[in-house]
Write a protein that holds these residues in place. Structure first.
Motif, PDB file in Angstrom:
ATOM      1  N   ARG A  32       0.828  -1.206   0.000  1.00  0.00           N
ATOM      2  CA  ARG A  32       0.000   0.000   0.000  1.00  0.00           C
ATOM      3  C   ARG A  32       0.866   1.262   0.000  1.00  0.00           C
ATOM      4  NH1 ARG A  32      -5.481   0.154   3.360  1.00  0.00           N
ATOM      5  NH2 ARG A  32      -5.715  -1.675   2.061  1.00  0.00           N
ATOM      6  N   ARG A  33       1.891   1.265   0.832  1.00  0.00           N
ATOM      7  CA  ARG A  33       2.784   2.430   0.893  1.00  0.00           C
ATOM      8  C   ARG A  33       3.587   2.576  -0.394  1.00  0.00           C
ATOM      9  NH1 ARG A  33       5.497   1.834   6.401  1.00  0.00           N
ATOM     10  NH2 ARG A  33       3.659   2.240   7.614  1.00  0.00           N
ATOM     11  N   LEU A  34       4.082   1.454  -0.888  1.00  0.00           N
ATOM     12  CA  LEU A  34       4.859   1.486  -2.120  1.00  0.00           C
ATOM     13  C   LEU A  34       4.020   2.028  -3.274  1.00  0.00           C
ATOM     14  CD1 LEU A  34       7.424   0.885  -3.706  1.00  0.00           C
ATOM     15  CD2 LEU A  34       6.642  -1.478  -3.940  1.00  0.00           C
ATOM     16  N   LEU A  35       2.781   1.567  -3.391  1.00  0.00           N
ATOM     17  CA  LEU A  35       1.904   2.064  -4.454  1.00  0.00           C
ATOM     18  C   LEU A  35       1.617   3.559  -4.280  1.00  0.00           C
ATOM     19  CD1 LEU A  35      -0.629  -0.869  -4.916  1.00  0.00           C
ATOM     20  CD2 LEU A  35       1.251  -0.200  -6.420  1.00  0.00           C
ATOM     21  N   ALA A  36       1.481   4.005  -3.045  1.00  0.00           N
ATOM     22  CA  ALA A  36       1.249   5.432  -2.793  1.00  0.00           C
ATOM     23  C   ALA A  36       2.457   6.261  -3.221  1.00  0.00           C
ATOM     24  CB  ALA A  36       0.923   5.663  -1.322  1.00  0.00           C
ATOM     25  N   VAL A  37       3.650   5.758  -2.927  1.00  0.00           N
ATOM     26  CA  VAL A  37       4.873   6.466  -3.327  1.00  0.00           C
ATOM     27  C   VAL A  37       4.982   6.499  -4.851  1.00  0.00           C
ATOM     28  CG1 VAL A  37       7.399   6.343  -3.323  1.00  0.00           C
ATOM     29  CG2 VAL A  37       6.132   6.038  -1.192  1.00  0.00           C
ATOM     30  N   LEU A  38       4.748   5.363  -5.507  1.00  0.00           N
ATOM     31  CA  LEU A  38       4.814   5.320  -6.969  1.00  0.00           C
ATOM     32  C   LEU A  38       3.762   6.236  -7.589  1.00  0.00           C
ATOM     33  CD1 LEU A  38       5.412   1.524  -7.665  1.00  0.00           C
ATOM     34  CD2 LEU A  38       7.054   3.398  -7.882  1.00  0.00           C
ATOM     35  N   ALA A  59       5.490  -0.554 -13.918  1.00  0.00           N
ATOM     36  CA  ALA A  59       4.681  -1.635 -14.487  1.00  0.00           C
ATOM     37  C   ALA A  59       4.966  -2.962 -13.791  1.00  0.00           C
ATOM     38  CB  ALA A  59       4.945  -1.754 -15.991  1.00  0.00           C
ATOM     39  N   VAL A  60       6.223  -3.281 -13.582  1.00  0.00           N
ATOM     40  CA  VAL A  60       6.589  -4.548 -12.935  1.00  0.00           C
ATOM     41  C   VAL A  60       6.127  -4.565 -11.484  1.00  0.00           C
ATOM     42  CG1 VAL A  60       8.550  -5.946 -12.147  1.00  0.00           C
ATOM     43  CG2 VAL A  60       8.507  -5.053 -14.496  1.00  0.00           C
ATOM     44  N   ILE A  61       6.401  -3.498 -10.766  1.00  0.00           N
ATOM     45  CA  ILE A  61       6.065  -3.448  -9.338  1.00  0.00           C
ATOM     46  C   ILE A  61       4.559  -3.495  -9.126  1.00  0.00           C
ATOM     47  CG2 ILE A  61       6.115  -1.979  -7.283  1.00  0.00           C
ATOM     48  CD1 ILE A  61       8.933  -1.018  -8.332  1.00  0.00           C
ATOM     49  N   THR A  62       3.808  -2.724  -9.908  1.00  0.00           N
ATOM     50  CA  THR A  62       2.364  -2.711  -9.698  1.00  0.00           C
ATOM     51  C   THR A  62       1.715  -4.031 -10.132  1.00  0.00           C
ATOM     52  OG1 THR A  62       2.004  -1.600 -11.839  1.00  0.00           O
ATOM     53  CG2 THR A  62       2.135  -0.212  -9.880  1.00  0.00           C
ATOM     54  N   ARG A  63       2.273  -4.647 -11.149  1.00  0.00           N
ATOM     55  CA  ARG A  63       1.740  -5.957 -11.559  1.00  0.00           C
ATOM     56  C   ARG A  63       1.957  -6.990 -10.470  1.00  0.00           C
ATOM     57  NH1 ARG A  63       0.432  -8.903 -16.386  1.00  0.00           N
ATOM     58  NH2 ARG A  63       0.994 -11.096 -16.119  1.00  0.00           N
ATOM     59  N   ARG A  64       3.159  -7.008  -9.904  1.00  0.00           N
ATOM     60  CA  ARG A  64       3.454  -7.943  -8.811  1.00  0.00           C
ATOM     61  C   ARG A  64       2.584  -7.664  -7.594  1.00  0.00           C
ATOM     62  NH1 ARG A  64      10.024  -8.279  -9.215  1.00  0.00           N
ATOM     63  NH2 ARG A  64      10.051  -9.549 -11.097  1.00  0.00           N
ATOM     64  N   ALA A  65       2.387  -6.393  -7.291  1.00  0.00           N
ATOM     65  CA  ALA A  65       1.552  -6.026  -6.149  1.00  0.00           C
ATOM     66  C   ALA A  65       0.109  -6.469  -6.380  1.00  0.00           C
ATOM     67  CB  ALA A  65       1.619  -4.533  -5.893  1.00  0.00           C
ATOM     68  N   ALA A  66      -0.379  -6.265  -7.605  1.00  0.00           N
ATOM     69  CA  ALA A  66      -1.753  -6.668  -7.937  1.00  0.00           C
ATOM     70  C   ALA A  66      -1.903  -8.188  -7.854  1.00  0.00           C
ATOM     71  CB  ALA A  66      -2.135  -6.165  -9.328  1.00  0.00           C
ATOM     72  N   GLN A  67      -0.906  -8.913  -8.325  1.00  0.00           N
ATOM     73  CA  GLN A  67      -0.963 -10.374  -8.268  1.00  0.00           C
ATOM     74  C   GLN A  67      -0.923 -10.884  -6.823  1.00  0.00           C
ATOM     75  OE1 GLN A  67       2.311 -11.433 -10.825  1.00  0.00           O
ATOM     76  NE2 GLN A  67       0.994 -11.594 -12.616  1.00  0.00           N
ATOM     77  N   SER A  68      -0.137 -10.248  -5.985  1.00  0.00           N
ATOM     78  CA  SER A  68      -0.021 -10.719  -4.603  1.00  0.00           C
ATOM     79  C   SER A  68      -1.265 -10.419  -3.786  1.00  0.00           C
ATOM     80  CB  SER A  68       1.219 -10.128  -3.921  1.00  0.00           C
ATOM     81  OG  SER A  68       1.042  -8.759  -3.681  1.00  0.00           O
ATOM     82  N   THR A  69      -2.028  -9.388  -4.165  1.00  0.00           N
ATOM     83  CA  THR A  69      -3.247  -9.075  -3.416  1.00  0.00           C
ATOM     84  C   THR A  69      -4.426  -9.926  -3.872  1.00  0.00           C
ATOM     85  OG1 THR A  69      -3.794  -7.255  -4.916  1.00  0.00           O
ATOM     86  CG2 THR A  69      -2.570  -6.705  -2.912  1.00  0.00           C
TER      87      THR A  69
END
Length: 126
Positions: free
Chosen positions: A4-10, A114-124
């Motif tokens: 959540r924090r990482l996505l907010a920073v991005l 793109a890579v980070i948000t895709r991984r975050a979406a997959q993990s959630t």
């Protein structure tokens, strides 16, 4: 850092990156700044993409699924523009060295997002 924090920073970085891109590109396109050997299609792409950067950043901030695809699309389009820019340079076209750096920065940033948000979406969703 949690997702959540990482996505907010991005998201914040993407919004700021978009605003700065629109501002700097607009100054060159519409007067107010000198940029040297401008490659027109790169400048126009960057200026218009700045609006998309901010939109995708807002989508990431609001955790919209489309923003993950938007980040990947921005990375892909930037890669295409970088390749066309490379062909322009190889063909002897005039350019500024800072354009190489700016395209590299944009491509690296959006590829990472793109890579980070895709991984975050997959993990959630897993």
């Amino acid at each position: 850092m949690c997702h959540r924090r990482l996505l907010a920073v991005l998201a914040a970085l993407a919004i700021a990156f978009g605003a700065l891109t629109v501002f700097s590109g607009g100054r060159v396109l519409f007067g107010g700044a000198e940029a040297g050997q401008v490659v027109g299609f790169v400048l126009w792409f960057n200026f218009l993409a700045g609006f998309a950067y901010a939109a995708v950043g807002l989508g990431l901030w609001r955790r919209r699924r489309w923003a993950v695809r938007g980040a990947a699309l921005l990375a892909l389009l930037t890669a295409i523009i970088a390749a066309l820019f490379g062909l322009h340079v190889l063909g002897g076209g005039a350019y500024e060295l800072r354009s190489v750096g700016a395209l590299t920065l944009r491509l690296s940033f959006w590829s990472a997002v793109a890579v980070i948000t895709r991984r975050a979406a997959q993990s959630t969703t897993a």
